[in-house]
Every structure is written in structure tokens, then in C-alpha cells.
Scaffold this motif. Structure first.
Motif, mmCIF file in Angstrom:
data_model
loop_
_atom_site.group_PDB
_atom_site.id
_atom_site.type_symbol
_atom_site.label_atom_id
_atom_site.label_comp_id
_atom_site.label_asym_id
_atom_site.label_seq_id
_atom_site.Cartn_x
_atom_site.Cartn_y
_atom_site.Cartn_z
ATOM 1 N N VAL A 1 0.813 -1.219 0.000
ATOM 2 C CA VAL A 1 0.000 0.000 0.000
ATOM 3 C C VAL A 1 0.842 1.263 0.000
ATOM 4 C CG1 VAL A 1 -1.838 -1.207 1.210
ATOM 5 C CG2 VAL A 1 -0.198 0.138 2.531
ATOM 6 N N GLY A 2 2.114 1.172 0.340
ATOM 7 C CA GLY A 2 2.968 2.342 0.340
ATOM 8 C C GLY A 2 2.901 3.129 1.633
ATOM 9 N N PHE A 3 3.749 4.148 1.716
ATOM 10 C CA PHE A 3 3.843 4.947 2.931
ATOM 11 C C PHE A 3 2.727 5.979 3.044
ATOM 12 C CE2 PHE A 3 8.349 3.731 2.188
ATOM 13 C CZ PHE A 3 8.556 3.021 3.354
ATOM 14 N N GLN A 4 2.240 6.452 1.910
ATOM 15 C CA GLN A 4 1.225 7.511 1.923
ATOM 16 C C GLN A 4 0.096 7.165 0.948
ATOM 17 O OE1 GLN A 4 3.955 10.531 0.738
ATOM 18 N NE2 GLN A 4 5.235 10.091 2.508
ATOM 19 N N PRO A 5 -0.621 6.082 1.221
ATOM 20 C CA PRO A 5 -1.720 5.705 0.317
ATOM 21 C C PRO A 5 -2.823 6.755 0.351
ATOM 22 C CG PRO A 5 -1.845 4.458 2.350
ATOM 23 C CD PRO A 5 -0.550 5.211 2.407
ATOM 24 N N CYS A 6 -3.729 6.648 -0.585
ATOM 25 C CA CYS A 6 -4.847 7.597 -0.617
ATOM 26 C C CYS A 6 -5.530 7.621 0.741
ATOM 27 C CB CYS A 6 -5.863 7.183 -1.671
ATOM 28 S SG CYS A 6 -5.260 7.307 -3.353
ATOM 29 N N PHE A 7 -5.671 8.822 1.304
ATOM 30 C CA PHE A 7 -6.409 8.919 2.562
ATOM 31 C C PHE A 7 -7.887 8.645 2.314
ATOM 32 C CE2 PHE A 7 -8.988 11.103 5.671
ATOM 33 C CZ PHE A 7 -8.429 10.662 6.858
ATOM 34 N N ALA A 8 -8.419 9.236 1.286
ATOM 35 C CA ALA A 8 -9.836 9.049 0.939
ATOM 36 C C ALA A 8 -9.907 8.656 -0.530
ATOM 37 C CB ALA A 8 -10.621 10.320 1.232
ATOM 38 N N GLY A 9 -10.315 9.583 -1.389
ATOM 39 C CA GLY A 9 -10.410 9.282 -2.803
ATOM 40 C C GLY A 9 -9.067 9.410 -3.490
ATOM 41 N N LEU A 10 -9.061 9.127 -4.795
ATOM 42 C CA LEU A 10 -7.836 9.228 -5.565
ATOM 43 C C LEU A 10 -7.267 10.634 -5.472
ATOM 44 C CD1 LEU A 10 -8.812 7.204 -8.758
ATOM 45 C CD2 LEU A 10 -7.468 6.450 -6.807
ATOM 46 N N GLY A 11 -5.929 10.681 -5.337
ATOM 47 C CA GLY A 11 -5.276 11.976 -5.256
ATOM 48 C C GLY A 11 -5.128 12.515 -3.861
ATOM 49 N N GLU B 1 -7.568 3.956 1.862
ATOM 50 C CA GLU B 1 -6.617 3.097 2.570
ATOM 51 C C GLU B 1 -5.954 3.831 3.735
ATOM 52 O OE1 GLU B 1 -4.433 -0.033 3.886
ATOM 53 O OE2 GLU B 1 -6.091 -0.071 2.451
ATOM 54 N N GLY B 2 -5.547 5.090 3.536
ATOM 55 C CA GLY B 2 -4.899 5.827 4.621
ATOM 56 C C GLY B 2 -5.811 5.982 5.819
ATOM 57 N N HIS B 3 -7.048 6.362 5.566
ATOM 58 C CA HIS B 3 -8.028 6.511 6.639
ATOM 59 C C HIS B 3 -8.287 5.182 7.326
ATOM 60 C CE1 HIS B 3 -12.232 6.034 7.985
ATOM 61 N NE2 HIS B 3 -12.072 7.238 8.501
ATOM 62 N N ASP B 4 -8.577 4.150 6.526
ATOM 63 C CA ASP B 4 -8.968 2.863 7.104
ATOM 64 C C ASP B 4 -7.818 2.217 7.864
ATOM 65 O OD1 ASP B 4 -11.357 3.363 5.905
ATOM 66 O OD2 ASP B 4 -11.158 1.859 4.324
ATOM 67 N N SER B 5 -6.609 2.392 7.363
ATOM 68 C CA SER B 5 -5.452 1.836 8.066
ATOM 69 C C SER B 5 -5.287 2.498 9.427
ATOM 70 C CB SER B 5 -4.193 2.033 7.217
ATOM 71 O OG SER B 5 -3.077 1.416 7.823
ATOM 72 N N ALA B 6 -5.457 3.813 9.495
ATOM 73 C CA ALA B 6 -5.358 4.507 10.784
ATOM 74 C C ALA B 6 -6.438 4.028 11.748
ATOM 75 C CB ALA B 6 -5.467 6.020 10.571
ATOM 76 N N MET B 7 -7.648 3.802 11.246
ATOM 77 C CA MET B 7 -8.738 3.358 12.121
ATOM 78 C C MET B 7 -8.442 1.969 12.697
ATOM 79 S SD MET B 7 -10.775 5.923 12.195
ATOM 80 C CE MET B 7 -9.371 7.008 11.839
#
Length: 1014
Positions: free
Chosen positions: A714-724, A739-745
Motif C-alpha cells: 500500500v505504500g507509505f502515503q496511500p490515498c487517505f480518501a479518494g484518488l489523489g 486506505e490511509g483513513h482505514d489503516s489509521a482506524m
């Protein structure tokens, strides 16, 4: 056929060469170059005087390869060899012939046979082999771990196995099969013999062999359970791993990451993060929480500020070289580097520099400064050509008080600076930092301390994030955890229990300087911003500024680069630069201050990304021999796994992510050696259960047809919400939206799991319980194998085999004590199997101590080898006996009237009792003047007092003698006594005004020996 490539042994080539020789012979019966069909064709080395002679061979023979110009490998018959020798060629060693062909075919057949045997054994088991004994000595093949788990992609079986016959490059073929409740083993899955490192890319369809630092580690395989097998429960599955040598091992399966979670209220609050946050934003959020919840939270400022998101302003004055770049080899001798004395944001960025051609002959070199503008007037020669070298310009700037007050000047990389400096237009120095001025400068690090009772008496938990700058998910994970704890305190009983019973410290960004740089300047930044590169080296050049900094997770003081451990670099531009010395960086000294200042911290978690690793000590090894830091005892390792199971079960509850078993364990065993990491420092130096956590687990997918398992990083800085909405080092495709949001949750959920483990630790007052399992309690002469098992919780087991009582020892340094610590068979392997082989009677004694320090009572198991014992009975009867004999009656002597006095008397008694307890008492049976001496009708005013003492009983002070209804207890016994000599003491008090009648005062007293447990 002519070949010019690298030589390979092929049966087909030999066959084609034979056909070619035969065909040419038929076409030219008089040609002496070819012999009869029955001659063997073999590949031999041929050498000639010149290259032309070698080239001539290509038209006459099948040349396998040409090496040096004057040599070749040629397919020849014995007749051909004789012919070439006659022509002046040297015919050397045989490279290949029919024997090597047959040998290769035999090797292939043997490999096929070995693979088939391993597959057969995995699927069918070993012929004639019954059920596995309770305690077998580990064989050649040992199953280390076997788990099932379910995630968003389906259900999986994971198996690790070790084979003693393996090296990094050789070893028997291994196969794995499994059976469900029906006992039918499924088609076997093979293991590749091509080694990968623990963090390497696994095969999509089979298992893998793991090698690291020149050592074979183990084999592992992940299998997708499809169809009806997807419904198999862990308890219904048996796995078998077989080797082509005939060795096998079987094991039952455990469900992974499936602990029942504490209850949460339906209105549990979460999802407080709306975007990636830079370090300043994260710290400000935590400051606000402390202000909002002062009763259960406070800010603790750390003692040192960081070096800061700041740099000197700089410029590379080197002809056409860009101001922020290093010069090429041509421009290096003429380059002048300028670094401002003040940091860029504090005035350095206002400085300019210009190198001017004065446009005159024989002009001197001079430096002029107007405000922040530096002008260097370059020297010229008789023709007006510039003559100032870089070294001279550096010296002139340094010698100018006004210029040297603004900048330091250097040649590039320690160059002698002999090149002639060209004119350079006015250039503005810059710190090349894009972040806002408000975040520049040394940073005030602080932790948010959460707890109802923050006085140092509660078990502490340290959660810290963003040690590596580019790992943006970690910062918001820390912030989300803090929000949940404080906002759910009033409504969620589980959260309240954590806050009421724990002392929680949250550090949102260990590396705020690097974190800001990653946000505003270079997404891939890992380290802090401190430059330790010498200006006299090219690494200190302006163009390397993006490679400066220290890897904070290599800057601790346990198992470091400076101690000889692997996994860190001494290069100041490496991403794993350990720093110039241990704990050289204020960020790490602050981190140490937290665990040193609050000694009740027992749990810690260092949150990183990405990869989905969950790890602990040991985290480093010395490469030669792969010598790790001391591994925790198997009891401690089990505790690490036990708390990890709590954490990983919490993570899986969020959105079905199961951190893989292969990525859970010691850092050095599941990832790589990381010399000087924080988890090692906290575990070995402070005894903290310290985890290192890589959030951002790989995304798994299963091919429905083949069962192949694909994995996507997924990388170090995947999409927090939508693309971009990601950073520059993440993957933002449609599969990883949010992914960024869900990983943090999910990893904030994991932090709740850590708190649950800490809470259970804090409340643990129960001793652990362990058992012993053995092959037999008694044998004729055969050795007895045994091992220990844990019943309730992990603990360190201490044992002796000589019948002595075990004591708590240092497991790594047991010394001469007969006590030993029960250990594992090797890294990630089951508990060892111990053996007693000497003939006779053996008492094995053991006890255990859990992580809290609760200690189990010593237990004993007797083993008999070529010995026998039978319990017999020797009878004798003791009749119930209570015997009391008194000595001479006591006498007070003459009482003297008119004088106040205490008169004493004494006598003896002898006691024999066989009862469980006994009491000696005294009473006055008279119903008149009870307890008092009488003389006819006259009575003394004060009662007589009595007491008794002996070695065998417990006496009391002098007390008045009571009547028969309430006798006075004189002496008590807690067990049988024989001929206990008793001293009976008496006292009579007479007052000065007391009237005394002539005659004798006396009273008959009754002494009684009685019992309640005859």
C-alpha cells in the motif's frame, strides 16, 4: 551446429551431435574427420596456436563454446581427437561425455523421485507409523507453527516448518498437506528451495525457503482454503510436513487473531480524522484535547527541543551549476559553497552573493558587503582574464569581517579549489524549505498523558508514532487513539477502565522535523534533518541536502552499529544512518527520557508503516554467524505472542485485516536486522514489553481458479480518501481508495488491544500454572522424554533434574546453579524436549514465574529408569493419651500482717498428649469464695493468680483462678507432646490493712488437660 554462448549440459545436444556426425560421415565416406557411429562423442577442450585455427574448427565440428581466442570446447570422438593432435592442436580435459549425461539424467530422476516421495508422505503419512507419541524427540523435520485465519479475502492456512538437513543452498524437498475432520489429506503443496529473506516476496502458489545472513532459517507456506475447506475450523485440521528423506511431522492448528474482544457501547465514538496531518497539526490537536479534558489528561513537555525544521541558507556558486546542486567533475575545482551563519528563516534567506568580473586589467580580488548583499570582485590578469581560484575566493570571503559575519565559504568536497572562478550573477541564498515560517525552528516535543490517576502508581503504556518521517498514517493513528480514549471516557465502560487503571503516554511524532520535510518538501524523507556530513566531503555538498539526517530507529544504544550489529549505516547520506554516535539525536534522548522518567511504563508500541509487520526483540544481529541479541525465553516470547494476539484481534475487528503470522515475531526473524532500534532499547534496557508495529498491511487477493495468492503493497502515503489524497510514496489506485483513513482506524483499534493487554497485566495477581508431559513415568532402561506445558498464561519455567528445589535465575547466564530455564528448540520453534537417560530414580522439580512476577508453587514428577518403587505400610498404633502429673503442692510460706506484699509460689507438672491440640487449665471447684484462699470462715480479699510455661506449649501471664464453669487457661499445645516439663506459678496479693486470722489459708484447685481434636 555451432554454439558461441555459455556452455550448458544437455542430453539433446549430445544426441544432435551424434546424428550430425553420422550424417556427415555418410555424405563424405573418405573424410577422416568423422569416425564410425559407435564411437562416443564427447565435449573436450581444444587449444590452438592462434585464433584462426580455432575458427577453422567451426566448419568441421560442433563447437560447444569459444572461450579465449585460442581455445574452444568441441564435440569429438576418439578418432577426431587423434586427428586434431596430428594437426598440431592440443586436446585437453573432457568437459562432458555420456557419463555426465547419464549422471544429469540420474540427478533429475532422483529429484523427481524425492519430490514424489515427499508428496506421498505429506498426503499419506509414513507407512507403519502410528499416532505421534505424546513426547517424541524432535526429528529432522519439525512443524514450528500452524494457524488458520479469515480476512476480507477468504480463509487461509499458514504453516512454518524447520528441516535439520537444510543449508542455504541444499537440502531435501519438503511438501505440506492437511486434512480436515474426515482425516483425508489434500494434495500436497511444495516448498521452493530457492531461498528468500524473511521480508522477501513469497511465491503465489507454493511455500518458500527462508535464508538470512548466510543461515537457513525455516520454510513457510500460506494456502488459501477454498470450497468446502473454507469452512474448516482450526480444531478440525491436522497438517503434515514431509521431507524427501522420509522424515515427517504433524501438528494441530490454532486459530490466529481470534480473541474475543471487550464490549463497547453501541454509541462508541471513533473516526476523528479527516485528512493526513503534519506534525504541528497533530501536536496542536493533542494540546487541545488536554485543555478540553483536564481531569484525565495533561501535556508533558519533553526536556530537549529538536534541531528543527530549518537549515542554513546556501548556494553553490559554480558556473552554470544550479544553486542547489553539486558541481560536475569539470566545475568541482572552481566551485564555492556558501552557507549562511543564520538559519534561512532567521535571515539567511535574505542574503545574496554575486561574483563580478571587474572588466579591468590587473584588478585585485576584493569583497564588498552592502546590507545582506555580498559582492566578490574577482581578480584579473594583465589581459583582463579572471585569475581568482576557488580557494582564493573562499579565503577572501573568510577574511572579510562583513562577509564572514553573514556566511561561511568552502570549496566543494575538500577540493583544493585550484579552478578559476567564473563570474556569477547575483544569487539569492535559500534554505530550500517550502514549509510555512510558523513551523520552522527547533520543535517543542511533548506527550499527551492520559489517566485518571497520573501519579506514577499505575501501569504505564507508551504509544509513539512517526519515527520515520514519510510514514504519515502513524501520526493520525496516534491522534485517533487519543481522541477515542478521551471522548469515550464518560460513556464507554471499557475505555473508562483503561483510563482509570492505566497511565497512557502518546507521542504523535517522534520526528517532527523530518515529518514536516516529508509533507512540504520531499515525500520520501525517512530521517530527521540533522546534517552530520562533513563539509570537506562531497556528502556535505549542498546538492546532498536531501540525503542528510539520522535514522532515529537506528540511534539507540542497544545492539547498535557501534556494537557490531547489522542493519544500520555509517554513511551520513544513507537512509539507515545511525548517527555519529549512539543517542546523538535529541528526539531519541527525549524518547529515552519518557521511559526513564516514568518507570511504571511496562508496555510500548512504536508505530511505523508499511507492510503489516508486528514485531519485538531481538531486532538486530551480528552478520557473522547471524548472532542475535539474546532472544527472550520461550515463556516471555509466548507473552509477546499472547498480547500480540489481543492487538491483532482488535485490528481484524475493524475491517477484516489479519496481520500475517509470518510477519509477527522478533524483528530480526520476520523482517531484517535493525541495529539500534527503539524496541530493543526498551526491552533490554528497561524490561518493557516493547512492540514495533508496521501498519499498512499488504492487500491480499486469491485467484478463484488456481488459489494463487497475490499481495499488493500500500505504500507509505496511500490515498487517505479518494484518488489523489495520498502523498508521493504511496499507491493510489482504485483498490486502495480510503486506505490511509482505514489503516489509521484499524491500527487505532490495535492500540486499544495493547491497552487491554496492559490492563490485564495490571490486575494479574494469580500465579501461573504449568504441567509436565512425558513419554513414560517408568521404563526398563529406555530414556524418558519430557516437556512442559502452560495451562493458563505464559510464564518462565525454572526446573531441576536432580531433585533440588528450582530457583529464579538469569536464563541467559545460569551459572553453576542446577536450575535451568525451559527453552524453545530454536527461533520461532516449539518448546524443547528434555531427556533423562541415567538409570535410577529421578525427581524433576519445576515452578514458573509470569511476566507480573507471580510465582507458581514448586511441583515434582518422579521418573524411574531401570528402577521400581512400591508404597509399603509399617503399622504402629498410638492410643489416645492425655496424661498430667503434678509435683509437690505449692506453698506461699507465712503471711505477715500489716505489710502489703505479693507472695509467690511454684510447682511443676508433666504433660503427655497425643492429641492434635491440648489445653492445660485450672479451676476452683468450690462454690463459695471461688478462687480465693480460705481459713475456716475467713477469706483473703484478693483471688489467687496462676500461670504456666513450658518449652512445648504456649503460656500466658498470671490470671485469677476461675471456677469450674469458667476455668482459667494456663497453657496451650498445637500438637502432640511427650514429657513436656511445665512450671506452674502462683501469686497471692495481701494488702497492708487486710485482717489475717491465725492459721492456714488454702484452697483445693483442679488442674485439667483437655483437647478438642483427640
Amino acid at each position: 551446429m555451432v554454439g558461441r554462448g555459455s556452455f550448458t549440459t544437455e542430453a539433446g545436444r549430445l544426441a544432435r551431435a551424434l546424428l550430425l556426425a553420422s550424417a556427415l560421415l555418410l555424405g563424405a565416406p573418405g573424410a577422416a574427420a568423422f569416425a564410425q557411429d559407435d564411437e562416443e562423442l564427447r565435449l573436450v577442450k581444444v587449444t590452438a596456436q592462434n585464433a584462426a585455427s580455432i575458427q577453422q574448427l567451426e566448419s568441421r565440428f560442433d563447437v560447444g563454446y569459444i572461450g579465449e581466442p585460442t581455445e574452444a570446447a568441441v564435440y569429438l570422438t576418439p578418432s577426431d581427437e587423434a586427428l586434431l593432435r596430428a594437426e598440431g592442436y592440443q586436446v585437453g580435459a573432457v568437459v562432458e561425455d555420456n557419463s555426465t549425461w547419464e549422471a544429469r539424467k540420474a540427478e533429475i530422476a532422483a529429484a523427481d523421485q524425492a519430490e514424489a516421495l515427499a508428496q506421498k508422505l505429506a498426503e499419506e503419512g509414513k507407512a507403519g507409523k502410528g499416532a505421534k507419541n505424546a513426547v517424541d524427540v524432535p526429528g529432522e523435520t519439525v512443524i514450528m507453527r500452524a494457524y488458520t485465519f479469515t480476512n476480507y479475502a477468504g480463509r487461509f492456512l499458514y504453516v512454518e516448518a524447520h528441516n535439520k538437513a537444510q543449508t542455504t543452498t541444499t537440502g531435501p524437498t519438503l511438501q505440506m498437506s492437511y486434512a480436515g475432520a474426515d482425516g483425508v489429506y489434500r494434495p500436497a503443496v511444495g516448498f521452493s528451495q530457492s531461498g528468500i529473506t524473511p521480508d522477501g516476496n513469497d511465491s503465489t502458489t507454493q511455500g518458500n525457503k527462508l535464508n538470512d545472513a548466510g543461515q537457513y532459517m525455516y520454510h513457510r507456506v500460506l494456502v488459501a482454503l477454498r470450497g468446502a475447506d473454507a469452512n474448516l475450523a482450526a480444531g478440525d485440521i491436522t497438517v503434515r510436513v514431509a521431507a524427501s528423506t522420509g522424515s515427517t511431522d504433524t501438528a494441530k492448528v490454532t486459530e490466529w487473531a481470534a480473541k474475543a474482544l471487550p464490549a463497547r457501547v453501541a454509541a462508541f465514538q471513533k473516526d476523528f480524522i479527516t485528512k493526513y496531518m503534519n506534525p504541528s497539526e497533530a501536536y496542536e490537536r493533542l494540546d487541545g484535547l488536554a485543555a478540553e479534558f483536564p481531569g484525565i489528561a495533561e501535556i508533558v513537555h519533553l526536556p530537549e527541543k529538536t534541531n528543527g525544521y530549518q537549515r542554513q541558507a546556501m548556494a553553490m556558486m559554480a558556473g552554470t551549476t544550479a544553486l542547489g546542486s553539486n558541481p560536475n567533475a569539470t566545475n568541482a575545482p572552481l566551485a564555492v559553497q556558501l552557507f549562511s551563519k543564520a538559519m534561512g528563516h532567521l535571515g539567511g534567506n535574505l542574503i545574496s552573493a554575486e561574483f563580478k568580473n571587474p572588466g579591468a586589467n590587473d584588478a585585485p580580488l576584493s569583497v564588498a558587503v552592502t546590507g545582506n548583499d555580498i559582492v566578490v570582485n574577482l581578480a584579473t590578469g594583465p589581459t583582463g582574464a579572471l585569475t581568482s581560484t576557488a580557494a582564493q575566493v573562499v579565503a577572501a570571503i573568510t577574511a572579510s569581517p562583513a562577509a564572514s559575519a553573514l556566511v561561511n565559504a568552502y570549496t566543494y568536497g575538500g577540493n583544493a579549489g585550484a579552478g578559476i572562478v567564473p563570474a556569477h550573477a547575483k544569487a539569492q541564498l535559500s534554505d530550500f524549505l517550502n514549509g510555512p515560517a510558523a513551523i520552522k525552528g527547533p520543535f517543542d516535543q511533548r506527550v499527551l498523558r492520559i489517566g485518571k490517576q497520573r501519579d506514577g502508581t499505575k501501569t504505564g503504556v507508551f504509544i509513539y508514532c512517526n519515527q520515520h518521517a514519510r510514514e504519515w498514517v502513524t501520526t493520525i493513528t496516534c491522534v485517533e487513539t487519543a481522541e477515542r480514549l478521551l471522548r469515550n471516557y464518560a460513556t464507554d465502560p471499557t475505555t473508562k477502565e483503561y483510563v482509570d487503571n492505566l497511565d497512557i503516554f502518546i507521542l504523535p511524532s517522534v520526528n517532527p522535523d523530518g515529518g514536516h520535510y516529508s509533507f512540504f518538501d520531499a515525500a520520501a524523507q525517512r530521517r530527521n534533518l540533522k546534517n552530520h556530513c562533513p563539509i570537506t566531503a562531497t556528502t556535505g555538498g549542498i546538492g546532498n541536502r536531501g540525503s542528510w539526517g539520522v535514522d532515529l530507529n537506528r540511534n539507540n544504544n542497544i545492539g547498535t552499529l557501534f556494537d557490531g550489529y547489522s542493519g544500520a549505516s555509517s554513511s551520513c547520506t544513507s537512509d539507515t544512518f545511525a548517527g555519529p554516535s549512539e543517542t546523538s539525536e535529541p528526539e531519541i534522548r527525549n524518547e529515552h527520557w519518557v521511559v526513564d522518567t516514568f518507570p511504571k511504563i511496562k508496555f510500548a508500541i512504536n508505530i511505523h508503516t508499511h507492510g503489516g509487520y508486528f514485531m519485538w526483540a531481538p531486532g538486530a544481529y551480528i552478520s557473522a554467524g547471524r548472532v542475535t541479541l539474546p532472544s527472550p525465553n520461550i515463556g516471555i516470547e509466548k507473552y509477546f505472542f499472547d498480547v500480540a494476539d489481543e492487538i491483532l484481534s482488535h485490528i481484524r475487528s475493524s475491517r477484516g485485516t489479519a496481520i500475517l503470522p509470518q510477519r509477527t515475531g522478533p524483528i530480526a526473524d520476520v523482517l531484517y536486522s535493525a541495529a539500534g532500534n527503539s524496541a530493543d532499547d526498551q526491552y533490554y534496557r528497561k524490561g518493557i514489553i516493547a512492540y514495533s508495529f508496521e501498519a499498512g498491511a499488504q492487500k491480499l487477493a486469491v485467484n478463484a481458479t488456481t488459489g494463487a495468492i497475490s499481495r499488493t503493497d500500500v505504500g507509505f502515503q496511500p490515498c487517505f480518501a479518494g484518488l489523489g489524497t495520498g502523498g508521493g510514496t504511496g499507491t493510489c489506485n482504485t483498490v486502495q481508495i480510503n486506505e490511509g483513513h482505514d489503516s489509521a482506524m484499524e491500527f487505532a483499534d490495535g492500540n486499544y488491544g495493547l491497552l487491554q493487554g496492559a490492563l490485564e497485566y495490571s490486575k494479574d495477581v494469580t500465579p501461573p500454572s504449568t504441567t509436565i508431559e512425558y513419554s513414560a513415568a517408568q521404563t526398563g532402561s529406555e530414556p524418558i522424554n519430557f516437556r512442559f506445558n502452560w495451562v493458563k498464561e505464559p510464564s518462565v519455567i525454572y526446573y531441576t533434574k536432580d531433585g533440588s528445589t528450582p530457583t529464579v535465575i538469569d536464563c541467559d547466564n545460569p551459572g553453576t546453579s542446577s536450575t535451568r530455564c525451559y527453552s524453545n528448540q530454536g527461533p520461532r520453534r516449539p518448546g524443547e524436549v528434555l531427556t533423562i537417560s541415567a538409570l535410577g530414580v529421578h525427581d524433576v522439580k519445576w515452578m514458573s514465574v509470569d511476566i507480573k512476577g507471580n510465582q507458581e508453587a514448586v511441583k515434582t514428577q518422579r521418573f524411574l529408569i531401570a528402577a521400581d518403587q512400591e508404597n509399603g505400610t509399617a503399622n504402629g498404633t498410638v492410643p489416645a493419651t492425655l496424661a498430667l502429673s503434678l509435683g509437690t503442692p505449692p506453698a506461699f510460706g507465712a503471711f505477715t500482717p500489716g505489710i502489703a506484699k505479693d507472695y509467690t509460689a511454684a510447682t511443676t507438672a508433666n504433660v503427655i498428649t497425643t492429641a492434635g491440640d491440648a489445653t492445660l487449665s485450672v479451676a476452683d471447684p468450690s462454690t463459695t469464695n471461688t478462687g480465693k484462699l480460705v481459713n475456716g470462715t475467713f477469706t483473703l480479699a484478693q483471688p489467687i493468680q496462676a500461670a504456666a510455661s513450658s518449652l512445648g506449649g504456649t503460656g500466658s501471664a498470671l490470671k485469677p483462678v476461675g471456677g469450674s464453669a469458667s476455668p482459667t487457661s494456663l497453657l496451650t499445645y498445637t500438637g502432640p507432646k511427650s514429657n513436656d516439663a511445665v512450671t506452674l506459678s502462683f501469686k497471692q496479693t495481701i494488702g497492708a490493712n487486710e485482717a489475717l486470722r491465725t492459721g492456714s489459708y488454702s484452697k483445693a484447685l483442679t488442674f485439667t488437660l483437655s483437647t478438642t481434636t483427640p
